[in-house]
Design a protein around this motif. Structure first.
Motif, PDB file in Angstrom:
ATOM      1  N   ARG A  23       0.842  -1.178   0.000  1.00 31.39           N
ATOM      2  CA  ARG A  23       0.000   0.000   0.000  1.00 31.39           C
ATOM      3  C   ARG A  23       0.879   1.229   0.000  1.00 31.39           C
ATOM      4  N   PRO A  24       0.433   2.300  -0.588  1.00 26.55           N
ATOM      5  CA  PRO A  24       1.229   3.537  -0.528  1.00 26.55           C
ATOM      6  C   PRO A  24       1.319   4.035   0.899  1.00 26.55           C
ATOM      7  N   ARG A  25       2.448   4.531   1.255  1.00 21.80           N
ATOM      8  CA  ARG A  25       2.643   5.042   2.598  1.00 21.80           C
ATOM      9  C   ARG A  25       1.879   6.339   2.791  1.00 21.80           C
ATOM     10  N   SER A  26       1.314   6.494   3.962  1.00 18.23           N
ATOM     11  CA  SER A  26       0.559   7.702   4.266  1.00 18.23           C
ATOM     12  C   SER A  26       1.502   8.882   4.432  1.00 18.23           C
ATOM     13  N   LYS A  27       1.038  10.027   4.014  1.00 17.95           N
ATOM     14  CA  LYS A  27       1.805  11.249   4.163  1.00 17.95           C
ATOM     15  C   LYS A  27       1.560  11.922   5.510  1.00 17.95           C
ATOM     16  N   SER A  28       0.663  11.342   6.297  1.00 20.43           N
ATOM     17  CA  SER A  28       0.368  11.957   7.583  1.00 20.43           C
ATOM     18  C   SER A  28       1.505  11.684   8.550  1.00 20.43           C
ATOM     19  N   ARG A  29       1.571  12.466   9.590  1.00 16.72           N
ATOM     20  CA  ARG A  29       2.663  12.367  10.554  1.00 16.72           C
ATOM     21  C   ARG A  29       2.519  11.111  11.405  1.00 16.72           C
TER      22      ARG A  29
ATOM     23  N   HIS B 117     -22.946   9.314   9.680  1.00 16.33           N
ATOM     24  CA  HIS B 117     -22.707   9.306  11.117  1.00 16.33           C
ATOM     25  C   HIS B 117     -21.259   9.673  11.390  1.00 16.33           C
ATOM     26  N   LEU B 118     -21.008  10.162  12.623  1.00 18.33           N
ATOM     27  CA  LEU B 118     -19.681  10.686  12.935  1.00 18.33           C
ATOM     28  C   LEU B 118     -19.379  10.504  14.414  1.00 18.33           C
ATOM     29  N   ASP B 119     -18.102  10.151  14.722  1.00 18.86           N
ATOM     30  CA  ASP B 119     -17.607  10.048  16.100  1.00 18.86           C
ATOM     31  C   ASP B 119     -16.225  10.681  16.183  1.00 18.86           C
ATOM     32  N   TRP B 120     -15.963  11.378  17.302  1.00 23.55           N
ATOM     33  CA  TRP B 120     -14.629  11.882  17.615  1.00 23.55           C
ATOM     34  C   TRP B 120     -13.888  10.850  18.454  1.00 23.55           C
ATOM     35  N   SER B 121     -12.560  10.838  18.339  1.00 26.84           N
ATOM     36  CA  SER B 121     -11.751  10.033  19.245  1.00 26.84           C
ATOM     37  C   SER B 121     -11.655  10.742  20.594  1.00 26.84           C
ATOM     38  N   MET B 122     -11.283   9.999  21.616  1.00 30.02           N
ATOM     39  CA  MET B 122     -11.205  10.560  22.962  1.00 30.02           C
ATOM     40  C   MET B 122     -10.183  11.694  23.044  1.00 30.02           C
ATOM     41  N   ASP B 123      -9.065  11.547  22.324  1.00 30.60           N
ATOM     42  CA  ASP B 123      -8.025  12.574  22.375  1.00 30.60           C
ATOM     43  C   ASP B 123      -8.255  13.700  21.389  1.00 30.60           C
ATOM     44  N   GLY B 124      -9.296  13.610  20.560  1.00 27.23           N
ATOM     45  CA  GLY B 124      -9.598  14.675  19.619  1.00 27.23           C
ATOM     46  C   GLY B 124      -8.707  14.705  18.395  1.00 27.23           C
ATOM     47  N   ASN B 125      -7.927  13.652  18.160  1.00 30.07           N
ATOM     48  CA  ASN B 125      -7.021  13.638  17.010  1.00 30.07           C
ATOM     49  C   ASN B 125      -7.651  13.036  15.767  1.00 30.07           C
ATOM     50  N   PHE B 126      -8.680  12.218  15.937  1.00 32.66           N
ATOM     51  CA  PHE B 126      -9.233  11.499  14.802  1.00 32.66           C
ATOM     52  C   PHE B 126     -10.764  11.577  14.805  1.00 32.66           C
ATOM     53  N   VAL B 127     -11.324  11.312  13.621  1.00 34.05           N
ATOM     54  CA  VAL B 127     -12.767  11.246  13.425  1.00 34.05           C
ATOM     55  C   VAL B 127     -13.052   9.991  12.614  1.00 34.05           C
ATOM     56  N   GLN B 128     -14.098   9.272  12.999  1.00 35.22           N
ATOM     57  CA  GLN B 128     -14.554   8.154  12.174  1.00 35.22           C
ATOM     58  C   GLN B 128     -15.969   8.455  11.681  1.00 35.22           C
ATOM     59  N   THR B 129     -16.257   8.038  10.451  1.00 28.89           N
ATOM     60  CA  THR B 129     -17.553   8.310   9.836  1.00 28.89           C
ATOM     61  C   THR B 129     -18.061   7.067   9.129  1.00 28.89           C
ATOM     62  N   VAL B 130     -19.356   7.048   8.881  1.00 27.30           N
ATOM     63  CA  VAL B 130     -19.996   5.994   8.102  1.00 27.30           C
ATOM     64  C   VAL B 130     -20.581   6.632   6.854  1.00 27.30           C
ATOM     65  N   THR B 131     -20.363   6.003   5.716  1.00 26.11           N
ATOM     66  CA  THR B 131     -20.887   6.523   4.461  1.00 26.11           C
ATOM     67  C   THR B 131     -22.279   5.955   4.200  1.00 26.11           C
ATOM     68  N   ILE B 132     -22.892   6.465   3.176  1.00 25.77           N
ATOM     69  CA  ILE B 132     -24.232   5.998   2.805  1.00 25.77           C
ATOM     70  C   ILE B 132     -24.205   4.549   2.336  1.00 25.77           C
TER      71      ILE B 132
ATOM     72  N   TRP C  93     -10.415   9.699   9.685  1.00 22.92           N
ATOM     73  CA  TRP C  93      -9.861  10.983   9.273  1.00 22.92           C
ATOM     74  C   TRP C  93      -8.930  11.498  10.370  1.00 22.92           C
ATOM     75  N   ASP C  94      -7.794  12.052   9.949  1.00 25.25           N
ATOM     76  CA  ASP C  94      -6.835  12.642  10.871  1.00 25.25           C
ATOM     77  C   ASP C  94      -7.138  14.130  10.990  1.00 25.25           C
ATOM     78  N   ALA C  95      -7.624  14.542  12.162  1.00 26.74           N
ATOM     79  CA  ALA C  95      -8.010  15.935  12.348  1.00 26.74           C
ATOM     80  C   ALA C  95      -6.808  16.852  12.520  1.00 26.74           C
ATOM     81  N   LYS C  96      -5.624  16.287  12.780  1.00 24.65           N
ATOM     82  CA  LYS C  96      -4.433  17.110  12.951  1.00 24.65           C
ATOM     83  C   LYS C  96      -3.716  17.361  11.624  1.00 24.65           C
ATOM     84  N   SER C  97      -3.486  16.291  10.878  1.00 19.91           N
ATOM     85  CA  SER C  97      -2.806  16.462   9.592  1.00 19.91           C
ATOM     86  C   SER C  97      -3.782  16.711   8.453  1.00 19.91           C
TER      87      SER C  97
END
Length: 820
Positions: A156-162, A677-692, A699-703
């Motif tokens: 897989r391609p490496r992520s560019k996120s930190r 639908h949407l949820d935040w992580s406890m530390d506020g760094n990430f978000v998870q969502t459900v599509t239709i 999702w990385d909320a920092k990078s």
């Protein structure tokens, strides 16, 4: 699977008496061919290729092996495809030089990096893995054996996120039932769920409470139903001898006592109630429902007691097709007969002697758009049916056949909306053009129009004849209620007009039947019930959202909740009490309370974010976020960020200050599939969502980038559990106890104590599970009060109450969570 080092080095070239450095990880005795090794001598670690973090594995390392530490590093490097591995580092950049350090100094470290000599950056956090770790087992092999290939998954391609932290902090790990052994963790497999023909894989977190497939110790009990079904139903409001109001919402018949401020509920139906009628004694009720998708929810009519709420008779199972359009008791013989009209293509009219369950006769009316039927009050064998371009009299003969007389000649554009009777038997009709018509019968038995006059501008919603000969009519469009004197050729006595916010008139019923005080109840087209008279103002008795209802949010610190719908109303409630309601300029579909409880954020169908003051309901701020609906809105745990999931597939992030009343756009993370639908992580760094399409995205909320690897996110702890898919909620999909194999989960919510999961599906079922809900064998408590999609469910603060909303029927229900 056994591994050996190349060139007959490592385990293969050593004498057989030498202890291996890597052993079987799945045996309870941890035994090898060279002898039994004590459990304290082995240690499970994760090793990661420092040059490519997607290459990693988990091994059980023998800390008492006779091999030199450098040779063990080379052998581990061959497993990770590193030629000449010479260095091992921790995630903070500290070098590991011996087995002694592994036993003592780094006893609490689980993950290590192998390198050819380049050290990790000191102090950098561990990078999240890109593939599911596998357990590697090794033992001495013959020198002549070839080195087997290490099976690697697709690159897989490496992520560019930190880089990010791999495991959640220990303080966030819930261990209610004790510690978990490493052996159990290594044995746990991913969960695979098939949704709409596609298989999804969800990976287990390292630490989670063990699954319990037994039903929860608590169950749901319906406590209150808000709203009234006036948007698409007629003749659906009565007053019982006890003074209770009788009406229906979704699949629930509501008996509301205003004096005691209490409700009783008849919940015998399994699908939406389509029609209802009260027995002449006013102690029995007949209600007909639409047909569902299984045999348990066929269209039928139920007759039940208003005193005990017990079902007395059920008829029509297998006889009625898609639903019951109309039901009515006979009048002359004291309600011994009952009629039912099927909503199928042939619109079959049937007459029953309900005490004995006898079918007295039936006939296909072949009439599309038939909306009502009634017995003539002076002849139990004469039935009047009406609807779109249709008004017909049906005379039932002794042989069971019907003679039909059409009063309105085809084709006709008028829709006969209501039928009433004069004391002498003349028939009064109201139509969608605003006209009231009175039909009489001559000496030869022929029907003719005696009087016709225009009573309202456009459609008339209902007619009701009062005891003193006064006819009341209500207009759907002009919102007027008019009184006509039938004894003076229908001269107008008085009229009044309802407020615009209340909507048009759907049903009228006297507050005290038999008394001539003029006080009436009015059910409106916007799902409200008002009380008043033509001489005084009308006040609101029951408030309901007038159109589809999708938005629901629970207050973080109080038993308050807010609702928002397509009627542009946002309301704040405390259980069965309405605190305030406001009308905004936008249709709102998503709601979220700020963690401080001072502000309420609403997402609109036009892409606006509205910020509302919870104290008084005033709109403090309106922001244009995008051009697509904001389907899900949520604050992080500390309330300094808000994330909004859009129909265009993107996540919009805003920085929040001033207790939730100041917003500044940070950026957006682009996506492609509509989010629900949407949820935040406890530390506020990430978000998870459900599509239709029920894909789980991270999702990385920092990078500000999507996280492509679901394995990398498996150990993240989430603030809420509103996303309907995932490992810890997978048991609500394809459950073996469901009546339907294609159940689609529309909403779910986790309790604050992390011990219950409420789930609602597209067929209107509400279920309560234990949390986590992992296995498809998880048992549950179930209620069926909606026929359409259950749009949203949320636990209130304290986990004593659950709130549910139904999308298309705009119903709002409050459930008490009681001991089983």
């Amino acid at each position: 699977m056994w591994y050996a080092s190349p060139g007959n080095q490592g385990w293969g070239s050593k004498p057989a008496s030498r202890k291996p450095s890597i052993m079987e990880a799945d045996l309870g005795t941890l035994s090898t061919t060279s002898g039994s090794i004590k459990r304290s001598a082995g240690r499970v670690i994760r090793i990661i290729n420092n040059l490519d973090h997607s290459v990693q594995c988990r091994v059980l390392l023998n800390l008492r092996t006779s091999q030199p530490f450098e040779e063990v590093l080379e052998d581990l490097g061959q497993v990770l495809k590193i030629n000449g591995a010479k260095k091992m580092y921790t995630g903070t950049g500290q070098e590991v030089r011996s087995f002694s350090q592994l036993r003592n100094e780094f006893a609490d470290v689980d993950t290590f990096y192998l390198a050819t000599g380049t050290a990790l950056i000191a102090g950098s956090p561990i990078r999240r893995s890109r593939s599911r770790p596998s357990v590697v087992a090794a033992a001495p092999i013959l020198p002549t054996e070839e080195l087997p290939k290490v099976p690697l998954r697709g690159t897989r391609p490496r992520s560019k996120s930190r880089p990010r932290i791999l495991y959640a902090p220990e303080s966030e790990i819930l261990r209610p039932n004790g510690e978990y052994t490493m052996l159990d963790i290594m044995k746990e497999e991913p969960t695979k769920v098939t949704i709409r023909g596609l298989r999804r894989t969800f990976y287990p977190p390292v630490h989670h409470a063990p699954a319990d497939n037994s039903p929860p110790d608590k169950k749901l009990q319906l406590q209150w139903v808000h709203g009234y079904r006036g948007i698409d139903a007629r003749r659906n409001l009565w007053v019982l001898p006890t003074g209770e109001l009788l009406y229906y919402v979704a699949a629930v018949a509501v008996l509301f006592d205003r004096e005691e401020d209490a409700q009783r509920h008849y919940i015998g139906h399994t699908e939406d109630i389509m029609c209802m009628d009260v027995h002449p004694s006013r102690e029995l009720v007949a209600s007909g429902q639409k047909a569902g998708r299984d045999r348990k929810s066929q269209a039928h009519v139920r007759i039940w007691s208003t005193e005990s709420l017990q079902t007395l008779y059920v008829f029509g199972m297998g006889e009625l097709d898609t639903g019951v359009t109309a039901v009515a008791f006979s009048q002359l013989n004291g309600g011994s007969y009952i009629l039912a009209v099927d909503s199928g293509r042939e619109s079959i009219l049937s007459v029953w002697q309900w005490q004995w369950g006898h079918l007295l006769g039936k006939v296909a009316t072949l009439q599309e758009g038939l909306s009502g039927a009634a017995f003539h009050p002076l002849d139990d064998n004469l039935i009047i049916t009406h609807g779109r371009g249709h008004l017909a009299f049906w005379h039932r003969r002794k042989d069971g056949f019907f003679e039909r007389t059409d009063i309105v000649k085809q084709p006709s554009r008028s829709h006969i909306t209501s039928v009433q009777f004069e004391p002498d038997g003349d028939v009064i009709t109201a139509d969608s053009d605003g006209f009231i018509t009175i039909y009489s019968v001559d000496s030869d038995g022929a029907y003719f129009v005696r009087t016709e006059f225009e009573a309202h501008n456009k459609g008339i919603g209902c007619l009701i004849m009062l005891g003193e000969g006064t006819l009341l009519s209500g207009g759907e469009k002009d919102r007027k209620i008019a009184a006509w004197d039938s004894l003076q050729n229908y001269k107008k006595i008085a009229d009044t007009k309802l407020p615009e916010a209340a909507g048009g008139v759907r049903t009228i019923y006297p507050q005290r039947p038999g008394r001539n005080d003029g006080n009436i109840y009015v059910g409106t087209t916007r799902n409200n019930i008002l009380e008043g008279s033509l001489q005084r103002r009308f006040t609101q008795v029951v408030f309901g959202h007038g159109r589809q209802l999708w938005g629901l949010a629970a207050h973080p610190e109080d038993e308050l909740y807010a609702t928002a719908g397509h009627d542009k109303h946002v309301a704040l409630w405390r259980k069965n009490k309405l605190i305030w309601t406001i009308q905004t300029g936008y249709e709102c579909v998503a709601l979220a309370f700020h963690p401080f409880g001072t502000a309420l954020a609403a997402g609109s169908t036009e892409g606006h974010l509205l910020v509302i003051n919870c104290d008084n309901g005033s709109v403090m701020l309106t922001l244009r976020v995008c051009g697509s609906p904001l389907n899900c809105v949520s604050y992080n745990q500390v309330g300094d960020m808000i994330a909004m999931g859009s129909q265009n597939g993107s996540i919009y992030l805003f920085r929040v200050s001033r207790d939730g009343f100041s917003y500044k756009k940070v950026n957006k993370i682009r996506g492609s599939q509509p989010l629900t639908h949407l949820d935040w992580s406890m530390d506020g760094n990430f978000v998870q969502t459900v599509t239709i399409d029920f894909d789980l995205l991270f999702w990385d909320a920092k990078s500000l980038s999507p996280e492509r690897s679901p394995i990398a996110m498996k150990d993240v702890k989430w603030l809420t559990s509103n996303c309907t898919v995932g490992f810890l909620v997978a048991g609500q999909w394809s459950n073996r106890y469901y009546s339907s194999t294609n159940t689609i989960i529309a909403t779910c919510s986790r309790s604050a104590a992390h011990d219950m999961l409420a789930s609602g599906d597209a067929e209107g079922y509400l279920r309560l599970y234990r949390y986590p809900c992992i296995s498809p064998r998880a048992e549950f408590h179930e209620s069926k009060v909606y026929s359409g999609m259950l749009a949203c469910a949320r636990f209130l603060c304290g986990d004593h109450t659950l709130i549910t909303v139904g999308g298309t029927d705009a119903s709002l229900m409050v459930w008490d969570i009681v001991e089983e």
